[in-house]
Scaffold this motif. Structure first.
Motif, PDB file in Angstrom:
ATOM      1  N   UNK A  48       0.971  -1.351  -0.092  1.00 11.26           N
ATOM      2  CA  UNK A  48       0.028  -0.072  -0.048  1.00 11.26           C
ATOM      3  C   UNK A  48       1.045   1.151  -0.089  1.00 11.26           C
ATOM      4  N   UNK A  49       0.531   2.260  -0.912  1.00 10.95           N
ATOM      5  CA  UNK A  49       1.528   3.553  -0.797  1.00 10.95           C
ATOM      6  C   UNK A  49       1.476   4.138   0.690  1.00 10.95           C
ATOM      7  N   UNK A  50       2.819   4.559   0.839  1.00 13.65           N
ATOM      8  CA  UNK A  50       2.802   5.127   2.344  1.00 13.65           C
ATOM      9  C   UNK A  50       1.916   6.298   2.773  1.00 13.65           C
ATOM     10  N   UNK A  51       1.552   7.078   1.781  1.00 14.44           N
ATOM     11  CA  UNK A  51       0.531   8.294   2.358  1.00 14.44           C
ATOM     12  C   UNK A  51      -0.671   7.526   2.507  1.00 14.44           C
ATOM     13  N   UNK A  52      -1.125   6.531   1.737  1.00 16.87           N
ATOM     14  CA  UNK A  52      -2.568   6.141   1.770  1.00 16.87           C
ATOM     15  C   UNK A  52      -2.447   5.201   3.242  1.00 16.87           C
ATOM     16  N   UNK A  53      -1.410   4.508   3.371  1.00 18.91           N
ATOM     17  CA  UNK A  53      -1.148   3.556   4.619  1.00 18.91           C
ATOM     18  C   UNK A  53      -1.422   4.487   5.905  1.00 18.91           C
ATOM     19  N   UNK A  54      -0.716   5.657   5.837  1.00 19.80           N
ATOM     20  CA  UNK A  54      -0.562   7.004   6.862  1.00 19.80           C
ATOM     21  C   UNK A  54      -2.108   7.115   7.217  1.00 19.80           C
ATOM     22  N   UNK A  55      -2.704   7.643   6.082  1.00 22.23           N
ATOM     23  CA  UNK A  55      -3.993   8.449   6.184  1.00 22.23           C
ATOM     24  C   UNK A  55      -5.135   7.610   6.601  1.00 22.23           C
ATOM     25  N   UNK A  56      -5.020   6.152   6.096  1.00 22.09           N
ATOM     26  CA  UNK A  56      -6.118   5.127   6.379  1.00 22.09           C
ATOM     27  C   UNK A  56      -6.070   4.754   7.721  1.00 22.09           C
ATOM     28  N   UNK A  57      -4.731   4.423   8.210  1.00 23.53           N
ATOM     29  CA  UNK A  57      -4.233   3.991   9.462  1.00 23.53           C
ATOM     30  C   UNK A  57      -4.817   4.771  10.734  1.00 23.53           C
ATOM     31  N   UNK A  58      -5.078   6.157  10.436  1.00 26.41           N
ATOM     32  CA  UNK A  58      -5.546   7.076  11.423  1.00 26.41           C
ATOM     33  C   UNK A  58      -7.179   6.785  11.492  1.00 26.41           C
ATOM     34  N   UNK A  59      -7.812   6.362  10.531  1.00 27.51           N
ATOM     35  CA  UNK A  59      -9.290   6.123  10.603  1.00 27.51           C
ATOM     36  C   UNK A  59      -9.206   4.719  11.512  1.00 27.51           C
ATOM     37  N   UNK A  60      -8.732   3.947  11.171  1.00 29.38           N
ATOM     38  CA  UNK A  60      -8.464   2.512  12.046  1.00 29.38           C
ATOM     39  C   UNK A  60      -8.350   2.989  13.458  1.00 29.38           C
ATOM     40  N   UNK A  61      -7.328   3.638  13.647  1.00 26.37           N
ATOM     41  CA  UNK A  61      -7.007   4.034  14.916  1.00 26.37           C
ATOM     42  C   UNK A  61      -8.183   4.718  15.796  1.00 26.37           C
ATOM     43  N   UNK A  62      -8.900   5.437  15.144  1.00 21.71           N
ATOM     44  CA  UNK A  62     -10.078   6.005  15.942  1.00 21.71           C
ATOM     45  C   UNK A  62     -10.962   5.109  16.330  1.00 21.71           C
ATOM     46  N   UNK A  63     -11.391   4.177  15.456  1.00 22.75           N
ATOM     47  CA  UNK A  63     -12.199   3.203  15.753  1.00 22.75           C
ATOM     48  C   UNK A  63     -11.800   2.193  16.842  1.00 22.75           C
ATOM     49  N   UNK A  64     -10.558   1.889  16.869  1.00 26.14           N
ATOM     50  CA  UNK A  64     -10.108   0.878  17.675  1.00 26.14           C
ATOM     51  C   UNK A  64     -10.064   1.692  19.168  1.00 26.14           C
ATOM     52  N   UNK A  65      -9.781   3.014  19.181  1.00 26.77           N
ATOM     53  CA  UNK A  65      -9.798   3.726  20.492  1.00 26.77           C
ATOM     54  C   UNK A  65     -11.270   3.947  21.043  1.00 26.77           C
ATOM     55  N   UNK A  66     -12.048   3.956  20.208  1.00 21.88           N
ATOM     56  CA  UNK A  66     -13.645   3.825  20.832  1.00 21.88           C
ATOM     57  C   UNK A  66     -13.968   2.699  21.883  1.00 21.88           C
ATOM     58  N   UNK A  67     -13.498   1.567  20.986  1.00 18.22           N
ATOM     59  CA  UNK A  67     -13.749   0.406  21.747  1.00 18.22           C
ATOM     60  C   UNK A  67     -12.755   0.255  23.108  1.00 18.22           C
ATOM     61  N   UNK A  68     -11.739   0.580  22.812  1.00 21.50           N
ATOM     62  CA  UNK A  68     -10.813   0.341  24.159  1.00 21.50           C
ATOM     63  C   UNK A  68     -11.171   1.455  25.126  1.00 21.50           C
ATOM     64  N   UNK A  69     -11.401   2.600  24.888  1.00 19.21           N
ATOM     65  CA  UNK A  69     -12.046   3.664  25.936  1.00 19.21           C
ATOM     66  C   UNK A  69     -13.063   3.087  26.778  1.00 19.21           C
TER      67      UNK A  69
END
Length: 303
Positions: A48-69
């Motif tokens: 996956x291109x680095x710019x797409x990987x970085x930008x899309x990973x932040x979306x995944x981090x958001x969802x993961x954090x909701x569940x963890x919080x």
């Protein structure tokens, strides 16, 4: 099961991406990290291109954090006052990080800078965590200390405008946690990480926060900052691949719940050792990717 990613312009194995999200979610619940430090490099290794990987990973981090919080709130492990101060710093940091990201994109060096930052940060943090874990497990002798142990760093005690953070048991200036959040915000934009692998050591060793609220408070900050970062990337770089993010979220939201449960049953020092080894392994792989000569030195892209 191949699925086409419209922004990355490539097909990926959907089951692999979901499994990656599951593993990252478990790590989030276990250690209080957003998981982006693992998601982004693995996506890059996958092609996956680095710019797409970085930008899309932040979306995944958001969802993961909701569940963890949610999981840590049920256990009373969140200092919302401290989290609010760190969020304010994190939002400012994410805006500054977006400015830096655009400059690097314009210069054509963003991929190289992302790689070097990962190697430096993951190598440094992983090494410190490994040493502390080995000392805590009594596998190596602790370093000699000069003087009695301090609750937080001496520079923190010298800052003005002190506040009392009751849940964390601290009486310190809000400037310190705001600066920690600022740094995490920059990292979130540049690297697609939640910043937990930097924030958690800073909360423990610099701010001196009580261990019982560190993980939950870190996830609160990561949740807010990663959400803002996702919005910033969507509006500036246009590199957020919603299909990729949805696949990652599908696994990570479930994994975070299991991670929070496992965290209550496994020895914390052993968990810290495993996380340190994982961080160092990712750093080594990134270093090899930067130093190893590719089969094709030059590529041609038809626009």
């Amino acid at each position: 099961m191949d699925i086409y990613l419209p922004i990355a312009e490539m097909a990926v194995n959907g089951l692999f991406i979901i499994a990656l999200g599951l593993v990252v979610g478990i790590l989030s619940g276990l250690f209080g990290v957003g998981g982006g430090f693992l998601t982004t490099p693995l996506l890059i290794f996958y092609g996956v291109p680095p710019t797409v990987a970085v930008a899309s990973a932040t979306t995944q981090v958001t969802g993961t954090s909701v569940s963890g919080v949610a999981a840590h709130m049920r256990r009373g492990g969140v200092d919302f006052q401290m989290g609010g101060v760190m969020i304010a710093g994190g939002i400012l940091g994410s805006l500054f990080g977006a400015f830096l990201f655009r400059l690097l994109q314009a210069s054509g060096q963003v991929d190289l800078v992302i790689g070097f930052l990962y190697v430096a940060l993951l190598g440094g943090v992983g090494g410190l965590m490994l040493r502390d874990a080995l000392v805590a497990l009594k596998w190596i002798d602790p370093p000699e200390k000069s003087g009695p142990p301090k609750r937080h760093h001496r520079a923190i005690a010298a800052l003005p405008f002190r506040w009392r953070f009751y849940a964390s048991g601290l009486y310190i200036s809000p400037i310190a946690p705001m600066l920690v959040g600022f740094g995490a915000g920059i990292l979130t934009v540049l690297l697609g990480v939640g910043g937990g692998f930097i924030v958690i050591p800073a909360m423990i060793y610099i701010l001196g926060m009580a261990a019982r609220v560190v993980v939950g408070t870190s996830l609160v900050m990561i949740l807010a900052v990663s959400a803002v970062t996702t919005l910033v990337h969507a509006m500036t770089t246009q590199a957020v691949d919603i299909v990729l993010a949805a696949l990652l979220l599908l696994g990570s939201v479930v994994g975070a719940q299991y991670g929070a449960i496992i965290a209550t049953k496994v020895k914390p020092d052993l968990l810290r050792l495993l996380l340190a080894l994982m961080i160092l392994a990712v750093a080594l792989r990134m270093l090899l990717g930067l130093a190893w000569r590719p089969d094709e030195i030059f590529t041609i892209q038809v626009l």
